[in-house]
Scaffold this active site. Structure first.
Site, PDB file in Angstrom:
ATOM      1  CG  ASN A   1      -2.679  -0.668 -12.663  1.00  0.00           C
ATOM      2  OD1 ASN A   1      -2.576  -0.801 -11.433  1.00  0.00           O
ATOM      3  ND2 ASN A   1      -1.997  -1.421 -13.504  1.00  0.00           N
TER       4      ASN A   1
ATOM      5  CG  HIS B   1       2.893  -2.067 -15.117  1.00  0.00           C
ATOM      6  ND1 HIS B   1       2.563  -3.292 -14.567  1.00  0.00           N
ATOM      7  CD2 HIS B   1       3.952  -2.286 -15.937  1.00  0.00           C
ATOM      8  CE1 HIS B   1       3.384  -4.212 -15.051  1.00  0.00           C
ATOM      9  NE2 HIS B   1       4.236  -3.630 -15.883  1.00  0.00           N
TER      10      HIS B   1
ATOM     11  CG  MET C   1      -1.436  -8.561  -6.338  1.00  0.00           C
ATOM     12  SD  MET C   1      -0.290  -7.758  -7.478  1.00  0.00           S
ATOM     13  CE  MET C   1       0.484  -9.190  -8.165  1.00  0.00           C
ATOM     14  NE  ARG C   2      -9.936 -10.790  -7.576  1.00  0.00           N
ATOM     15  CZ  ARG C   2      -9.973 -12.112  -7.689  1.00  0.00           C
ATOM     16  NH1 ARG C   2      -9.009 -12.829  -7.184  1.00  0.00           N
ATOM     17  NH2 ARG C   2     -10.964 -12.724  -8.299  1.00  0.00           N
TER      18      ARG C   2
ATOM     19  N   GLY D   1       0.781  -1.242   0.000  1.00  0.00           N
ATOM     20  CA  GLY D   1       0.000   0.000   0.000  1.00  0.00           C
ATOM     21  C   GLY D   1       0.807   1.284   0.000  1.00  0.00           C
ATOM     22  CB  SER D   2       4.333   2.208  -0.665  1.00  0.00           C
ATOM     23  OG  SER D   2       4.583   1.827  -1.991  1.00  0.00           O
ATOM     24  CG  ASN D   3       2.191   3.283  -5.737  1.00  0.00           C
ATOM     25  OD1 ASN D   3       2.621   4.319  -6.229  1.00  0.00           O
ATOM     26  ND2 ASN D   3       2.795   2.108  -5.869  1.00  0.00           N
TER      27      ASN D   3
HETATM   28  C1  GRF Z   1       3.847  -1.219  -7.303  1.00  0.00           C
HETATM   29  O1  GRF Z   1       5.135  -1.504  -7.800  1.00  0.00           O
HETATM   30  C2  GRF Z   1       2.890  -0.994  -8.437  1.00  0.00           C
HETATM   31  O2  GRF Z   1       3.491  -0.398  -9.548  1.00  0.00           O
HETATM   32  C3  GRF Z   1       2.453  -2.386  -8.774  1.00  0.00           C
HETATM   33  O3  GRF Z   1       2.352  -3.045  -7.538  1.00  0.00           O
HETATM   34  C4  GRF Z   1       3.231  -2.424  -6.612  1.00  0.00           C
HETATM   35  C5  GRF Z   1       2.394  -2.021  -5.437  1.00  0.00           C
HETATM   36  O4  GRF Z   1       3.183  -1.476  -4.410  1.00  0.00           O
HETATM   37  N1  GRF Z   1       1.221  -2.372  -9.528  1.00  0.00           N
HETATM   38  P1  GRF Z   1       2.469  -0.793  -3.172  1.00  0.00           P
HETATM   39  O5  GRF Z   1       1.523  -1.834  -2.576  1.00  0.00           O
HETATM   40  O6  GRF Z   1       1.747   0.412  -3.675  1.00  0.00           O
HETATM   41  O7  GRF Z   1       3.581  -0.456  -2.228  1.00  0.00           O
END
Ligand code: GRF
Length: 212
Positions: free
Chosen positions: A108, A110, A91-92, A14-16
């Protein structure tokens, strides 16, 4: 005027999500983060959302068909009056049910410069391939795997790095910068999708946003 209500869907760290939330709190993204949904009840990102006092929904997918699981996710999004959805390590693969419920309103992030290295372990893929440059991409979500129209990208030099892990952490720093910026741009500026292209429309002075 009320701000667009955003939900984040995540499966892990969940860092994003945290980067988005912090940018919203700093006033850099004109939105409200109203809900975090995870298919993993023990996802650290869900606990972070709870600690911020954001509404959360754990919706495990085990034992459910994809459609049944998405119907539950959609019900949670509807209950919270969500208008935009940000996938952040979710992851879906989404089915048309969710995509059609939020047309051009699902984003999203990526960790590669798409269309290179879609799918899992994109940083490792780039490293193994010997790419000199990789990066990250924010895109609108369609029913493919990392195939939707690109909103924003940034590059990261691979040369000089020691491992795929180091590449991943350099890319992650950039993810945290561009995800909030991409969302802010979509909310602040008029835009439309032309074929594969997200086109930001230059606004004549004084005219209203068409899309944001
Ligand atoms: C990130 O690298 C994002 O690009 C990918 O999954 C990872 C999620 O990281 N889709 P976080 O859970 O947001 O730390």
């Amino acid at each position: 005027m009320s701000k667009p209500r955003v939900a984040v869907l995540l499966s892990g760290r969940g860092s994003n999500f945290v980067a988005l939330r912090e940018a919203v709190e700093r006033g850099e993204v004109p939105a409200e983060t109203v809900l975090v949904v995870s298919d993993h009840p023990d996802a650290p990102g869900l606990a972070k959302a709870e600690s911020f006092g954001i509404l959360t929904a754990a919706i495990p997918h085990q034992g459910l068909k994809r459609r049944e699981h998405e119907e539950r996710v959609l019900a949670a999004l509807r209950r919270a009056d969500v208008e935009w959805v940000c996938l952040a390590g979710y992851m879906r693969i989404l089915s048309p049910l969710l995509i059609e419920a939020f047309p051009q309103r699902i984003l999203n992030i990526h960790p590669s410069l798409l269309p290179a290295f879609p799918g899992l372990d994109a940083q490792q893929q780039a490293w193994d391939y010997g790419a000199k440059v990789s990066g990250c991409t924010v895109h609108l979500v369609d029913t493919g795997v990392d195939t939707g129209p690109i909103v924003m990208q940034t590059a990261v030099e691979v040369e000089g790095l020691a491992s795929a892990d180091e590449l991943a952490s350099r890319i992650l720093e950039q993810e945290h910068r561009i995800y909030p910026r991409a969302l802010a741009r979509l909310l602040n500026e008029p835009w439309r999708v032309e074929g594969r292209r997200v086109v930001f429309v230059k606004r004549a002075f004084g005219s209203a946003a068409a899309n944001g």
